[in-house]
Design a protein around this motif. Sequence first.
Motif, short mmCIF file in Angstrom:
data_model
loop_
_atom_site.label_atom_id
_atom_site.label_comp_id
_atom_site.label_asym_id
_atom_site.label_seq_id
_atom_site.Cartn_x
_atom_site.Cartn_y
_atom_site.Cartn_z
N CYS A 8 0.84 -1.20 0.00
CA CYS A 8 0.00 0.00 0.00
C CYS A 8 0.88 1.25 0.00
O CYS A 8 2.10 1.17 0.08
CB CYS A 8 -0.94 0.00 1.21
N ALA A 9 0.23 2.41 -0.07
CA ALA A 9 0.94 3.69 -0.10
C ALA A 9 1.73 3.93 1.19
O ALA A 9 2.68 4.71 1.21
CB ALA A 9 -0.05 4.83 -0.33
N GLU A 10 1.34 3.26 2.29
CA GLU A 10 2.05 3.39 3.57
C GLU A 10 3.19 2.38 3.69
O GLU A 10 3.76 2.22 4.75
CB GLU A 10 1.06 3.20 4.73
N HIS A 12 3.04 -0.88 3.63
CA HIS A 12 2.70 -2.17 4.26
C HIS A 12 2.68 -3.23 3.17
O HIS A 12 2.13 -2.99 2.10
CB HIS A 12 1.33 -2.11 4.93
N THR A 34 -7.97 -3.53 -0.54
CA THR A 34 -7.49 -2.64 0.50
C THR A 34 -6.35 -3.29 1.28
O THR A 34 -6.23 -4.51 1.32
CB THR A 34 -8.62 -2.27 1.48
N CYS A 35 -5.56 -2.45 1.90
CA CYS A 35 -4.44 -2.92 2.71
C CYS A 35 -4.96 -3.72 3.89
O CYS A 35 -5.86 -3.28 4.60
CB CYS A 35 -3.60 -1.74 3.19
N CYS A 38 -3.71 -1.33 7.16
CA CYS A 38 -4.25 0.01 7.46
C CYS A 38 -5.58 0.31 6.76
O CYS A 38 -6.21 1.32 7.03
CB CYS A 38 -3.23 1.08 7.10
N SER A 40 -6.07 1.12 3.61
CA SER A 40 -5.94 2.02 2.48
C SER A 40 -6.30 1.30 1.18
O SER A 40 -5.98 0.13 0.99
CB SER A 40 -4.50 2.54 2.38
N ASP A 41 -6.97 2.02 0.27
CA ASP A 41 -7.27 1.42 -1.04
C ASP A 41 -6.23 1.79 -2.09
O ASP A 41 -6.40 1.47 -3.26
CB ASP A 41 -8.69 1.77 -1.50
N LYS A 42 -5.16 2.44 -1.68
CA LYS A 42 -4.06 2.76 -2.58
C LYS A 42 -3.06 1.61 -2.54
O LYS A 42 -2.03 1.67 -1.88
CB LYS A 42 -3.42 4.09 -2.18
N VAL A 43 -3.41 0.53 -3.24
CA VAL A 43 -2.66 -0.72 -3.21
C VAL A 43 -2.17 -1.06 -4.61
O VAL A 43 -2.90 -0.90 -5.59
CB VAL A 43 -3.55 -1.88 -2.69
N ARG A 138 -10.92 -5.30 6.57
CA ARG A 138 -12.21 -5.25 5.87
C ARG A 138 -13.01 -6.45 6.29
O ARG A 138 -12.48 -7.51 6.61
CB ARG A 138 -12.00 -5.30 4.35
#
Length: 144
Positions: A8-10, A12, A34-35, A38, A40-43, A138
Amino acid sequence: MIKLSLKCAEDHQFDSWFQSTEAFGKLKGAGLVTCAICGSDKVDKAIMAPRIRDSRSKAVKPASGELSTPANPAEQAIAELKRQIEQNSEYVGLNFAAEARDMYEGTTPARSIYGEAKPDEARKLIEDGVPVTPLPFRSGQKSN
């Protein structure tokens, strides 16, 4: 089925199973990937090393129904938290914000629930003092 390493963007990193790489693309485009850590949907797909084994007879097979095992203590803790919540709470899906508000206002009996809320709905619940918290996973209803 294909197992992909994701990031993800973080930063992970985690693994997930998909029907195909095309299915991953469609799910990602719909915001459903999603991650696992965390949310996040920036995967995106992470760099993967090929999986090579010297003999099919030496292959380790996961237990029945098991896709993968959490790789580190944080993933193990999140997996246990998810199991406890799903076992002891009612999934209310997209009705989460309304159900939480109704319980807070006393129009519905209090009970343990979990579900999904749009960011603006969750923000409004928090601003209004409704005791809610985001979960680090999720729901199994939508997981990959």
